[in-house]
Design a protein around this motif. Structure first.
Motif, PDB file in Angstrom:
ATOM      1  N   PHE A  38     -51.907  54.398  38.729  1.00 55.81           N
ATOM      2  CA  PHE A  38     -51.548  55.283  37.626  1.00 55.81           C
ATOM      3  C   PHE A  38     -52.358  54.975  36.372  1.00 55.81           C
ATOM      4  N   LEU A  39     -52.494  53.698  36.035  1.00 52.77           N
ATOM      5  CA  LEU A  39     -53.212  53.339  34.813  1.00 52.77           C
ATOM      6  C   LEU A  39     -54.701  53.644  34.926  1.00 52.77           C
ATOM      7  N   VAL A  40     -55.295  53.417  36.096  1.00 47.48           N
ATOM      8  CA  VAL A  40     -56.703  53.765  36.292  1.00 47.48           C
ATOM      9  C   VAL A  40     -56.887  55.272  36.178  1.00 47.48           C
ATOM     10  N   TYR A  41     -56.003  56.030  36.808  1.00 48.61           N
ATOM     11  CA  TYR A  41     -56.073  57.490  36.749  1.00 48.61           C
ATOM     12  C   TYR A  41     -55.898  57.981  35.320  1.00 48.61           C
ATOM     13  N   LYS A  42     -54.938  57.421  34.591  1.00 51.52           N
ATOM     14  CA  LYS A  42     -54.672  57.839  33.216  1.00 51.52           C
ATOM     15  C   LYS A  42     -55.877  57.557  32.321  1.00 51.52           C
ATOM     16  N   LYS A  43     -56.496  56.388  32.479  1.00 50.06           N
ATOM     17  CA  LYS A  43     -57.662  56.039  31.668  1.00 50.06           C
ATOM     18  C   LYS A  43     -58.824  56.971  31.979  1.00 50.06           C
ATOM     19  N   ARG A  44     -59.026  57.276  33.251  1.00 47.39           N
ATOM     20  CA  ARG A  44     -60.133  58.149  33.641  1.00 47.39           C
ATOM     21  C   ARG A  44     -59.926  59.564  33.126  1.00 47.39           C
ATOM     22  N   ILE A  45     -58.718  60.091  33.213  1.00 47.52           N
ATOM     23  CA  ILE A  45     -58.431  61.434  32.708  1.00 47.52           C
ATOM     24  C   ILE A  45     -58.627  61.475  31.190  1.00 47.52           C
ATOM     25  N   TRP A  46     -58.209  60.423  30.484  1.00 44.98           N
ATOM     26  CA  TRP A  46     -58.371  60.366  29.036  1.00 44.98           C
ATOM     27  C   TRP A  46     -59.861  60.401  28.682  1.00 44.98           C
ATOM     28  N   GLU A  47     -60.693  59.640  29.400  1.00 47.74           N
ATOM     29  CA  GLU A  47     -62.128  59.634  29.139  1.00 47.74           C
ATOM     30  C   GLU A  47     -62.739  61.003  29.402  1.00 47.74           C
ATOM     31  N   LEU A  48     -62.305  61.673  30.451  1.00 50.33           N
ATOM     32  CA  LEU A  48     -62.831  62.999  30.751  1.00 50.33           C
ATOM     33  C   LEU A  48     -62.443  64.010  29.677  1.00 50.33           C
ATOM     34  N   CYS A  49     -61.230  63.890  29.146  1.00 48.81           N
ATOM     35  CA  CYS A  49     -60.805  64.803  28.080  1.00 48.81           C
ATOM     36  C   CYS A  49     -61.627  64.586  26.815  1.00 48.81           C
TER      37      CYS A  49
END
Length: 62
Positions: A38-49
């Motif tokens: 979850f934390l890896v996914y959340k960080k990656r989505i934040w960077e993409l945004c």
């Protein structure tokens, strides 16, 4: 394999050999792995945004 075959193979007797400590450790491990994903996914989505916001054209200034 039918449901009756499962009972004939002493499936339920093998389940009783699992201790409560094993179950708790497995649940904690599963929770930890899930939180890591979850934390890896959340960080990656934040960077993409952020990258998408920086790459989008700016509104024309008046």
């Amino acid at each position: 394999m039918t449901f009756n075959d499962i009972f004939k193979s002493s499936f339920l007797e093998n389940i009783s050999s699992v201790s409560i400590l094993d179950m708790i450790l497995t649940l904690v491990l599963a929770f930890g792995i899930g939180m890591f994903i979850f934390l890896v996914y959340k960080k990656r989505i934040w960077e993409l945004c952020i990258l998408q916001a920086l790459a989008s054209p700016l509104w024309p200034l008046p």
